[in-house]
Write an enzyme that holds these catalytic residues in place. Structure first.
Site, PDB file in Angstrom:
ATOM      1  CE1 TYR A  39      -3.157   3.059   0.906  1.00 18.68           C
ATOM      2  CE2 TYR A  39      -2.036   3.147   3.033  1.00 18.68           C
ATOM      3  CZ  TYR A  39      -2.914   3.699   2.118  1.00 18.68           C
ATOM      4  OH  TYR A  39      -3.547   4.895   2.405  1.00 18.68           O
TER       5      TYR A  39
HETATM    6  N1  NAD Z   1      -8.904   7.157   6.283  1.00 23.05           N
HETATM    7  C1  NAD Z   1      -7.634   7.283   6.619  1.00 23.05           C
HETATM    8  O1  NAD Z   1      -7.271   7.230   7.807  1.00 23.05           O
HETATM    9  C2  NAD Z   1      -6.575   7.506   5.569  1.00 23.05           C
HETATM   10  C3  NAD Z   1      -5.246   7.635   5.970  1.00 23.05           C
HETATM   11  C4  NAD Z   1      -4.260   7.834   5.020  1.00 23.05           C
HETATM   12  C5  NAD Z   1      -4.600   7.952   3.679  1.00 23.05           C
HETATM   13  N2  NAD Z   1      -5.887   7.818   3.305  1.00 23.05           N
HETATM   14  C6  NAD Z   1      -6.195   7.911   1.869  1.00 23.05           C
HETATM   15  O2  NAD Z   1      -7.328   8.748   1.694  1.00 23.05           O
HETATM   16  C7  NAD Z   1      -8.123   8.261   0.617  1.00 23.05           C
HETATM   17  C8  NAD Z   1      -9.552   8.058   1.088  1.00 23.05           C
HETATM   18  O3  NAD Z   1      -9.540   7.105   2.145  1.00 23.05           O
HETATM   19  P1  NAD Z   1     -10.875   6.636   2.858  1.00 23.05           P
HETATM   20  O4  NAD Z   1     -10.545   6.344   4.261  1.00 23.05           O
HETATM   21  O5  NAD Z   1     -11.993   7.547   2.522  1.00 23.05           O
HETATM   22  O6  NAD Z   1     -11.078   5.223   2.113  1.00 23.05           O
HETATM   23  P2  NAD Z   1     -12.415   4.583   1.521  1.00 23.05           P
HETATM   24  O7  NAD Z   1     -12.061   3.165   1.212  1.00 23.05           O
HETATM   25  O8  NAD Z   1     -13.566   4.856   2.417  1.00 23.05           O
HETATM   26  O9  NAD Z   1     -12.615   5.398   0.175  1.00 23.05           O
HETATM   27  C9  NAD Z   1     -11.960   5.060  -1.024  1.00 23.05           C
HETATM   28  C10 NAD Z   1     -13.029   4.964  -2.104  1.00 23.05           C
HETATM   29  O10 NAD Z   1     -12.375   4.676  -3.333  1.00 23.05           O
HETATM   30  C11 NAD Z   1     -13.241   3.828  -4.080  1.00 23.05           C
HETATM   31  N3  NAD Z   1     -12.436   3.146  -5.097  1.00 23.05           N
HETATM   32  C12 NAD Z   1     -11.539   2.139  -4.919  1.00 23.05           C
HETATM   33  N4  NAD Z   1     -11.025   1.772  -6.095  1.00 23.05           N
HETATM   34  C13 NAD Z   1     -11.603   2.563  -7.052  1.00 23.05           C
HETATM   35  C14 NAD Z   1     -11.479   2.658  -8.466  1.00 23.05           C
HETATM   36  N5  NAD Z   1     -10.675   1.867  -9.161  1.00 23.05           N
HETATM   37  N6  NAD Z   1     -12.209   3.614  -9.100  1.00 23.05           N
HETATM   38  C15 NAD Z   1     -13.044   4.423  -8.428  1.00 23.05           C
HETATM   39  N7  NAD Z   1     -13.221   4.356  -7.089  1.00 23.05           N
HETATM   40  C16 NAD Z   1     -12.501   3.440  -6.412  1.00 23.05           C
HETATM   41  C17 NAD Z   1     -13.833   2.890  -3.052  1.00 23.05           C
HETATM   42  O11 NAD Z   1     -15.032   2.294  -3.484  1.00 23.05           O
HETATM   43  C18 NAD Z   1     -14.027   3.828  -1.863  1.00 23.05           C
HETATM   44  O12 NAD Z   1     -15.353   4.345  -1.820  1.00 23.05           O
HETATM   45  C19 NAD Z   1      -7.437   6.995   0.110  1.00 23.05           C
HETATM   46  O13 NAD Z   1      -6.663   7.315  -1.010  1.00 23.05           O
HETATM   47  C20 NAD Z   1      -6.566   6.573   1.275  1.00 23.05           C
HETATM   48  O14 NAD Z   1      -5.432   5.864   0.828  1.00 23.05           O
HETATM   49  C21 NAD Z   1      -6.881   7.600   4.212  1.00 23.05           C
END
Ligand code: NAD
Length: 281
Positions: free
Chosen positions: A164
């Protein structure tokens, strides 16, 4: 930001994305296009609920065509081209990803496809359409094995510890190439652990709360609960995204964290105290 701006929010049905769209619509900043595959990394029903909540909260935006939700993948080049042609995107907030650290170890190819190749397709279109701003959600996981503490953006981040983290770091580096070749404005926000309403069910706050109401749910406490994590409240994270959308830095990486890491054991004690329940470990 102008009212004629068009924001493409990838991963908009997820945790962070649905909160960001909520704020964009609340502020009435422009048109918002949500693109999400509604994948099953966790229940798609949760994501459908997130979108339904936005549609209920902003019926006028939906009616006027100012908020459009599209189910599809960032890896579908034809769909992306159609979206860019039809909606004249001015700003991209790229959140779509596979976001689990642990699950990435058994699906490296899938993580590469979505987190790296999917980002490349978006960068390509962003460059050719000359969008004003491209915000990319990265992660504190990119710091991996480092002795530079607290984490600082100038760290080379050359030793990630999970697929990741490696795919996110690779996408950050590729984004720099697109900035260099096309003068694309790119801001990378490295999120630390985010918590709040509609939080992800695979993350610790949600797991702990579930364990409070369901005694059959147990929590794996590694390292005697000594492991520390920095938690950032979702509204503060969204403030960071809105601020980043207002600035054009060229290419910039910014840590978005609270700066006050807490031990897992302390976190568990707080939740037990607030809920009045015991959590099985
Ligand atoms: N939540 C956290 O604590 C956190 C921490 C560090 C980084 N992030 C980053 O922030 C972003 C959002 O995280 P989150 O917690 O909302 O995650 P999440 O999984 O709730 O949201 C990600 C969304 O992306 C969609 N997705 C996945 N593959 C896809 C594709 N090929 N095309 C279109 N949509 C697709 C999923 O269906 C999901 O709804 C991510 O990039 C994650 O890596 C989040």
């Amino acid at each position: 930001m102008a009212k004629s701006d068009v924001y493409l929010v990838t991963g908009g049905a997820g945790f962070v994305g649905s909160h960001l769209i909520d704020r964009l619509l609340e502020l009435n900043l422009g048109h918002v296009i949500l693109l999400d595959s509604f994948n099953d990394y966790y229940s798609p029903i949760i994501k459908q609920r997130n979108v339904a909540l936005l549609e209920d909260r902003y019926p006028t935006h939906v009616f006027d065509g100012n908020f459009i939700a599209i189910q599809g993948s960032i890896n579908d080049e034809e769909l992306l081209r159609m979206i860019f042609t039809k909606y004249k995107i001015t700003h991209i907030v790229h959140l779509a990803a596979l976001a689990g650290v642990r699950s990435s170890t058994s699906q490296i190819g899938k993580y590469m496809e979505i987190n790296y190749s999917g980002t490349q397709l978006l960068l390509d279109l962003a460059a050719s359409q000359k969008v004003k701003q491209f915000i990319f959600a990265s992660t504190s996981s990119v710091y991996g094995q480092t002795d530079k503490l607290p984490f600082v953006e100038t760290d080379s981040c050359a030793q990630p510890l999970s697929p990741y983290a490696a795919t996110k770091r690779a996408a950050e580096i590729l984004a720099h190439v697109y900035h260099n070749m096309n003068e694309l404005n790119i801001t990378i926000l490295r999120l630390f652990n985010v918590y709040g309403p509609r939080g992800r069910p695979d993350m610790m706050p949600f797991k702990l709360m579930r364990a409070c109401i369901d005694p059959t749910c147990t929590i794996d406490v590694f390292d005697d609960g000594e492991i520390k994590r920095d938690w950032t409240y979702i509204d503060d994270v969204i403030d960071a995204f809105i601020n980043a959308l207002e600035q054009q830095y060229g290419y910039e990486i910014i840590n978005i964290g609270c700066g006050n890491p807490i031990k897992l054991s302390t976190f568990i004690e707080h939740i037990e105290h607030l809920s009045g329940k015991h959590i099985s470990k």
